[in-house]
Design a protein around this motif. Structure first.
Motif, PDB file in Angstrom:
ATOM      1  N   GLY A 129       0.790  -1.227   0.000  1.00 29.67           N
ATOM      2  CA  GLY A 129       0.000   0.000   0.000  1.00 29.67           C
ATOM      3  C   GLY A 129       0.819   1.272   0.000  1.00 29.67           C
ATOM      4  O   GLY A 129       0.387   2.290  -0.559  1.00 29.67           O
ATOM      5  N   ASP A 130       1.992   1.260   0.614  1.00 29.86           N
ATOM      6  CA  ASP A 130       2.827   2.466   0.683  1.00 29.86           C
ATOM      7  C   ASP A 130       3.928   2.474  -0.375  1.00 29.86           C
ATOM      8  O   ASP A 130       4.882   3.248  -0.263  1.00 29.86           O
ATOM      9  CB  ASP A 130       3.464   2.572   2.078  1.00 29.86           C
ATOM     10  CG  ASP A 130       2.434   2.797   3.172  1.00 29.86           C
ATOM     11  OD1 ASP A 130       1.416   3.452   2.896  1.00 29.86           O
ATOM     12  OD2 ASP A 130       2.654   2.306   4.297  1.00 29.86           O
ATOM     13  N   GLU A 159      -2.553  -0.233  -7.253  1.00 27.69           N
ATOM     14  CA  GLU A 159      -3.632  -1.218  -7.221  1.00 27.69           C
ATOM     15  C   GLU A 159      -4.575  -1.018  -8.406  1.00 27.69           C
ATOM     16  O   GLU A 159      -4.846   0.109  -8.816  1.00 27.69           O
ATOM     17  CB  GLU A 159      -4.392  -1.032  -5.910  1.00 27.69           C
ATOM     18  CG  GLU A 159      -5.253  -2.173  -5.485  1.00 27.69           C
ATOM     19  CD  GLU A 159      -5.865  -1.918  -4.119  1.00 27.69           C
ATOM     20  OE1 GLU A 159      -6.993  -1.390  -4.080  1.00 27.69           O
ATOM     21  OE2 GLU A 159      -5.213  -2.231  -3.114  1.00 27.69           O
ATOM     22  N   VAL A 160      -5.075  -2.132  -8.976  1.00 25.92           N
ATOM     23  CA  VAL A 160      -6.049  -2.062 -10.072  1.00 25.92           C
ATOM     24  C   VAL A 160      -7.205  -3.016  -9.769  1.00 25.92           C
ATOM     25  O   VAL A 160      -7.081  -3.919  -8.939  1.00 25.92           O
ATOM     26  CB  VAL A 160      -5.408  -2.445 -11.428  1.00 25.92           C
ATOM     27  CG1 VAL A 160      -4.332  -1.446 -11.822  1.00 25.92           C
ATOM     28  CG2 VAL A 160      -4.825  -3.854 -11.381  1.00 25.92           C
ATOM     29  N   ASP A 161      -8.324  -2.787 -10.448  1.00 27.79           N
ATOM     30  CA  ASP A 161      -9.466  -3.686 -10.276  1.00 27.79           C
ATOM     31  C   ASP A 161      -9.145  -5.052 -10.853  1.00 27.79           C
ATOM     32  O   ASP A 161      -8.468  -5.166 -11.871  1.00 27.79           O
ATOM     33  CB  ASP A 161     -10.695  -3.117 -10.991  1.00 27.79           C
ATOM     34  CG  ASP A 161     -11.201  -1.837 -10.331  1.00 27.79           C
ATOM     35  OD1 ASP A 161     -10.974  -1.687  -9.120  1.00 27.79           O
ATOM     36  OD2 ASP A 161     -11.781  -1.003 -11.044  1.00 27.79           O
ATOM     37  N   PRO A 162      -9.661  -6.104 -10.225  1.00 24.45           N
ATOM     38  CA  PRO A 162      -9.388  -7.453 -10.741  1.00 24.45           C
ATOM     39  C   PRO A 162     -10.258  -7.752 -11.949  1.00 24.45           C
ATOM     40  O   PRO A 162     -11.277  -7.081 -12.179  1.00 24.45           O
ATOM     41  CB  PRO A 162      -9.762  -8.344  -9.558  1.00 24.45           C
ATOM     42  CG  PRO A 162     -10.828  -7.577  -8.844  1.00 24.45           C
ATOM     43  CD  PRO A 162     -10.470  -6.125  -8.986  1.00 24.45           C
ATOM     44  N   PRO A 172      -5.092  -6.806  -7.447  1.00 20.09           N
ATOM     45  CA  PRO A 172      -3.748  -6.950  -8.007  1.00 20.09           C
ATOM     46  C   PRO A 172      -2.988  -5.619  -7.987  1.00 20.09           C
ATOM     47  O   PRO A 172      -3.598  -4.540  -7.962  1.00 20.09           O
ATOM     48  CB  PRO A 172      -4.001  -7.411  -9.451  1.00 20.09           C
ATOM     49  CG  PRO A 172      -5.423  -7.841  -9.489  1.00 20.09           C
ATOM     50  CD  PRO A 172      -6.141  -7.063  -8.444  1.00 20.09           C
ATOM     51  N   VAL A 173      -1.668  -5.711  -8.024  1.00 18.53           N
ATOM     52  CA  VAL A 173      -0.806  -4.534  -8.088  1.00 18.53           C
ATOM     53  C   VAL A 173      -0.183  -4.491  -9.477  1.00 18.53           C
ATOM     54  O   VAL A 173       0.458  -5.461  -9.906  1.00 18.53           O
ATOM     55  CB  VAL A 173       0.293  -4.585  -7.009  1.00 18.53           C
ATOM     56  CG1 VAL A 173       1.231  -3.389  -7.149  1.00 18.53           C
ATOM     57  CG2 VAL A 173      -0.326  -4.614  -5.620  1.00 18.53           C
ATOM     58  N   GLN A 174      -0.400  -3.387 -10.195  1.00 21.58           N
ATOM     59  CA  GLN A 174       0.141  -3.272 -11.545  1.00 21.58           C
ATOM     60  C   GLN A 174       1.585  -2.794 -11.501  1.00 21.58           C
ATOM     61  O   GLN A 174       1.943  -1.889 -10.748  1.00 21.58           O
ATOM     62  CB  GLN A 174      -0.692  -2.303 -12.384  1.00 21.58           C
ATOM     63  CG  GLN A 174      -0.247  -2.241 -13.851  1.00 21.58           C
ATOM     64  CD  GLN A 174      -1.155  -1.385 -14.707  1.00 21.58           C
ATOM     65  OE1 GLN A 174      -2.331  -1.192 -14.371  1.00 21.58           O
ATOM     66  NE2 GLN A 174      -0.629  -0.859 -15.799  1.00 21.58           N
ATOM     67  N   ASN A 221      -0.154  -8.612  -3.850  1.00 25.00           N
ATOM     68  CA  ASN A 221       0.254  -7.795  -2.711  1.00 25.00           C
ATOM     69  C   ASN A 221       0.687  -8.706  -1.564  1.00 25.00           C
ATOM     70  O   ASN A 221      -0.042  -9.615  -1.159  1.00 25.00           O
ATOM     71  CB  ASN A 221      -0.926  -6.916  -2.290  1.00 25.00           C
ATOM     72  CG  ASN A 221      -0.546  -5.872  -1.273  1.00 25.00           C
ATOM     73  OD1 ASN A 221       0.412  -6.021  -0.523  1.00 25.00           O
ATOM     74  ND2 ASN A 221      -1.319  -4.792  -1.230  1.00 25.00           N
ATOM     75  N   ALA A 222       1.883  -8.471  -1.020  1.00 19.99           N
ATOM     76  CA  ALA A 222       2.345  -9.276   0.112  1.00 19.99           C
ATOM     77  C   ALA A 222       1.442  -9.125   1.324  1.00 19.99           C
ATOM     78  O   ALA A 222       1.431  -9.980   2.221  1.00 19.99           O
ATOM     79  CB  ALA A 222       3.780  -8.891   0.482  1.00 19.99           C
ATOM     80  N   GLY A 223       0.650  -8.042   1.362  1.00 19.94           N
ATOM     81  CA  GLY A 223      -0.309  -7.870   2.450  1.00 19.94           C
ATOM     82  C   GLY A 223      -1.330  -8.983   2.527  1.00 19.94           C
ATOM     83  O   GLY A 223      -1.977  -9.174   3.570  1.00 19.94           O
TER      84      GLY A 223
END
Length: 1006
Positions: A129-130, A159-162, A172-174, A221-223
């Motif tokens: 996120g950061d 972040e993008v919509d799945p 997902p993270v682009q 995302n590792a989160g």
């Protein structure tokens, strides 16, 4: 691309700056097929308990459905990375966690085998996120020709919509990256600004022909791990960078240095290309890198023949003509011509010191590396290290790592701030030792774009329509060297008409670059006259640039001065044509050279016959005739360059006895030991001896026919390997030397080699097998009828018994050795390594006064003999005794004196011991800081790389105490357990005792 840079911690002069990121390769693993042979994808170690994160689709590709099978096994390969402890290994794993109720492409595997894993093999994680709009790095197992692992870099966009068809717990993270491709699924995404792994790569976008969004990829995302049933730590604040130790130079040396302002060392540089075409992207990145004070080292990385050297030359010329460039002194070194760290460091020391500091004052390669780097703040220097790939490992888990420890130290010192110099490296392989440094930047040299390729062809005299030229560039992949060769072919065969390129078989698009070059050379070869072909095949005998005079003396069958003027003019015209066609190229000093890929091709055309060997003999005689004579004085490696080439050509001529005589008489100058003991160029000497072995493989036997010479070569190879800290290889060579000496009845030489073998076994920690070697040392000593050989055998028996805790036997052996010394030798005492081991035995028994007297006598002997390594070890021993006596000032003085010597000599075991002495003093009397751990890690790396297993145990136990003092009890217990287990495995009595003592202290601390 993002503009953020990882922040370096501010530091004052003398402090260690924080500039080292997490090393991705340390915690990156391969996910393989059920047979353990084919790589399916990539994984990331995320806990010391053996958890590995990867993609669910990777596990499925390995034949396991993560949602339904918890028993099926996945094969994981943990590579050996760098110079750290441990070996590569295959382990089985099973799915311990997945997201069964969602489509999130992430699973966690649990590996079998010894646990916990070392701390430096575990990624430190954070949520993404950061991290948006931060730069990232990644490393995964995507195939690039013969290369399995590959880097990627880019920007974490956000972040993008799945996709509508997927139900995900976290979006997902682009990513934006041009490097991510198949095989990188599961690779770590390291945010270089936060120094945290914030995700794993899951997929990449395969662009259509239009190329839109071609650099798009996505990551998990590792989160997401926070939503799993596993306990995995996620860090919210950035992870501090690791400290790098700056170079230290004695003030007296720095005061003497006289930097040459605006000096140029450019003899190894090529001439500027007359057919140069713009390489704006690479030059722009280089310009931006030098404009950033942040970057100190830049690597130009690309396949052979992409134009890296030409780009470097163009950039140096451009920088030199600018106002800023006038401040730089330029040092250009070609490792393809002089592949020796010893030669490089000697020349660099002379350059940066203005000739004021002699190599003899700093005989050790590391000391020279540290001195050169430490003088960089006196004046801005520009170093160009060209053709650096010859100094790197080219295959295996160590691919891309620097082979020479001294050269690696130089680069890491250069990458450490507090100077305004700059280093440019050209290489075919990423310099993995520098990748974690935020002061290092890699510029990828790409193939020529279509317009650039067209411009190159036109500059080389090729004509035709834009469409025909564009087709040539596309067919041959924009590879600069290949296009130059295609142009030479078209000019020679078809007058430069681009349309006739159809006469060349069209290459397969996946053909490797070197195969492209060979394909074109085969066609060009067919266009050559017999005289041209013969000249090129003969020219390939040279591995370094040569003068025109050398060519006239060596290549023709007819002596040049005896030939007619017409014959001379014809050969000169042929050579000029080959230079004009760029088959042969000139450097800045006027010498000529072939590109390595071109030379390899024509060398492969040569027959291994008497004519070829005769050519090598002529080259040998030429180099011997041009070498400085011994009477004129040889004081540097530069003075020996021609002799080294003469040895090479003698070996290629298969006259190995002659080659051995040249080494002994001219490189060693007999008992003087010029290249080794005097110049401390053990790496250079080892490279010379490699020519005596089939394929340069030191594991085989040298090809010299004389038995005594064969034994001498193997003995010297063993010495070089030992001095370079490669003990296991040294042990093999020593064993071979002993066998060779025994075969010719040289019993004293065999006894000495056997004694060396025992010393190596002790350092390697091979205590159980050492007993047989000591017994053999006694047998050979008796056959040699030499009481001093018996004396040494007794001290080895005593040392082994002492290490194994057999105190009574040790005392008896040392007593017998002392009796022989008093009765049969001019020095009635044990000295050198024998005295050092005896003093340690006395100290362990509590006989401190006797130990101090032994060290005192030994110290005088070693100083008189010039044995600096043994002198330093005596000083460390006296420091240990002062430490035992609770004398902080005395201990500090002894340890400091030992370290000063250790940093100036070659022996790694001495430096390891001196660093341990410093650590012991800090634990007893000083303040313990994280910097102490870094110093011990430096010692550990050297111990592991060299195979000094006893030292490795002692370093681990010192690290355990240091970690405990710092409050990191997990790391302390890990180091204690490691040291104790290793001590048990090899039967090291004092290691087991120390481990028990550390364990008690840790339990009290907890």
């Amino acid at each position: 691309m993002g503009t953020g840079k990882p922040a370096m911690k501010a530091h004052s002069a003398g402090d260690a700056p924080r500039i080292i990121l997490q090393d991705i390769r340390q915690f990156t693993v391969q996910i393989r097929d059920p047979d353990g042979k084919r790589v399916i994808g990539t994984g990331v170690v995320i806990s010391r308990g053996g958890l590995i994160a990867t993609c669910a689709h990777v596990v499925r590709a390995a034949g396991v459905e993560p949602r339904v099978s918890r028993q099926a096994r996945v094969v994981v390969y943990l590579p050996k990375t760098g110079r750290g402890p441990g070996a590569s290994e295959l382990r089985s794993a099973w799915v311990i966690a997945c997201f069964s109720d969602s489509d999130d492409d992430l699973v966690c595997l649990q590996v079998d085998g010894p646990l916990p894993l070392p701390m430096d093999r575990v990624a430190v994680l954070g949520a993404a996120g950061d991290s948006y709009w931060h730069d990232f790095r990644s490393y995964g197992y995507r195939q690039l020709g013969d290369y399995l692992g590959a880097w990627a870099r880019g920007v974490i966009l956000g972040e993008v919509d799945p996709p509508a068809s997927r139900r995900l717990l976290l979006n997902p993270v682009q990513l934006e990256s041009k490097n991510i491709d198949a095989g990188m699924s599961g690779a770590a995404v390291l945010d270089v600004e936060r120094n945290l792994v914030v995700g794993v790569v899951t997929e990449t976008w395969i662009a259509e022909l239009a190329g839109k969004d071609r650099d798009t990829a996505w990551a998990v995302n590792a989160g997401l791990l926070d939503l799993s049933p596993l306990r995995v730590d996620l860090r919210s604040d950035p992870l501090p960078l690791v400290e790098a130790q700056p170079a230290r130079v004695r003030p007296a040396l720095a005061d003497r240095a006289r930097p040459r302002v605006a000096a140029r060392h450019m003899d190894f540089a090529p001439l500027p290309l007359p057919e140069w075409v713009s390489r704006d992207t690479a030059l722009q990145q280089l310009g931006e890198s030098t404009g950033e004070d942040h970057f100190l080292v830049v690597s130009l990385v690309g396949f052979g023949g992409e134009g890296k050297t030409s780009i470097a030359r163009r950039w140096v010329d451009h920088l030199s003509s600018s106002i800023r460039g006038e401040q730089f002194s330029v040092f250009w070194w070609s490792f393809t011509e002089r592949a020796s760290a010893d030669d490089f460091l000697e020349a660099a020391l002379d350059f940066v010191s203005g000739g004021a500091i002699s190599p003899e004052e700093l005989p050790d390669g590391r000391a020279r590396a540290e001195c050169v780097a430490g003088l960089l703040d006196l004046h801005p220097y520009l170093f160009v290290l060209d053709g650096f790939e010859v100094m790197q490992h080219q295959d295996g888990d160590n691919y891309g790592s620097v082979k020479s420890t001294d050269l690696r130290d130089f680069l890491t010192f250069f990458a450490t701030p507090d100077h305004h110099s700059f280093c440019l490296i050209t290489t075919r392989a990423p310099v993995f030792d520098l990748v974690p440094y935020v002061t290092h930047h890699q510029v990828d040299v790409e193939p020529l774009e279509t317009e650039q390729g067209k411009e190159l062809l036109r500059n080389l005299g090729i004509f035709g329509s834009d469409a025909s030229l564009e087709q040539v560039v596309r067919d041959w992949g924009g590879h600069a060297l290949t296009l130059s060769l295609v142009a030479a072919y078209l000019a020679s065969r078809h007058g430069g008409d681009a349309r006739r390129v159809t006469s060349l078989p069209k290459p397969h698009p996946d053909l490797p670059r070197d195969a492209l070059v060979r394909r074109v050379l085969q066609e060009y070869d067919a266009c050559l006259s017999d005289e041209e072909r013969t000249l090129l095949v003969r020219y390939s005998v040279f591995r370094t640039p040569v003068s025109d005079d050398a060519l006239r003396l060596i290549l023709p069958d007819t002596p040049w001065e005896e030939a007619s003027e017409e014959w001379q003019q014809a050969r000169t015209a042929i050579f000029r044509h080959l230079v004009a066609a760029r088959i042969v190229r000139r450097d800045a000093s006027g010498r000529t050279v072939m590109h390595p890929l071109v030379r390899d091709y024509f060398a492969s055309r040569a027959a291994d016959d008497e004519d070829r060997r005769a050519l090598h003999r002529r080259a040998m005689n030429y180099y011997l005739s041009t070498a400085p004579s011994a009477t004129a004085g040889r004081h540097t490696l530069e003075d020996l360059a021609e002799v080294v080439e003469a040895v090479h050509h003698a070996c290629r001529a298969s006259i190995y006895d002659t080659a051995c005589d040249i080494v002994h008489d001219q490189l060693y100058e007999g008992e003087r030991g010029l290249i080794t003991r005097e110049l401390n160029a053990y790496e250079s000497a080892l490279a010379v001896f490699a020519d005596f072995y089939p394929g340069g493989a030191l594991i085989r036997h040298p090809l010299v026919p004389d038995g005594a010479s064969r034994g001498w070569i193997q003995h010297e190879v063993a010495t070089c390997l030992q001095m370079l800290g490669r003990l296991r290889e040294a042990a093999m060579a020593t064993r071979r030397a002993t066998q060779a000496f025994k075969a010719v009845g040289a019993w004293h030489d065999a006894a000495v080699s056997c004694q060396n073998m025992a010393e190596l076994q002790l350092s390697l920690g091979a205590l159980p097998s050492c007993r047989l070697v000591v017994a053999e040392a006694f047998n050979l000593a008796r056959r040699a009828a030499d009481e001093e050989d018996v004396l040494v055998a007794e001290t080895l028996r005593g040392a082994l018994a002492h290490l194994q805790g057999r105190t009574q036997e040790a005392g008896e052996a040392f007593a017998e050795a002392l009796r022989i010394a008093r009765a049969h030798t001019p020095i009635p005492a044990l000295y050198s390594s024998s005295g050092i081991r005896y003093a340690d035995y006395l100290r362990r028994l509590g006989r401190a006064d006797e130990a101090r007297r032994v060290h005192g006598v030994n110290l005088e002997v070693c100083r008189a003999a010039g044995w600096r390594g043994d002198e330093a070890m005596c000083l460390s021993g006296l420091g240990d005794l002062a430490l035992d006596a609770n004398d902080p000032d005395g201990a500090r003085q002894w340890y400091d004196r030992s370290l000063r010597i250790a940093r100036g000599i070659t022996r790694r075991d001495v430096l390891i011991g001196a660093l341990m002495g410093q650590a012991r003093w800090r634990l007893r009397f000083g303040s313990t800081t994280p910097a102490a751990i870094q110093e011990l890690k430096q010692a550990l790396v050297m111990a592991v790389a060299g195979g000094y297993r006893l030292a490795e145990i002692e370093v681990h136990l010192l690290m355990a105490e240091t970690y405990g003092r710092l409050g990191d009890f997990d790391a302390a217990w890990e180091s204690t357990n490691y040291g104790e287990q290793m001590s048990i495995e090899i039967g090291y009595h004092w290691g087991q005792e120390r481990a028990r003592d550390v364990t008690l202290r840790l339990e009290e601390g907890v």
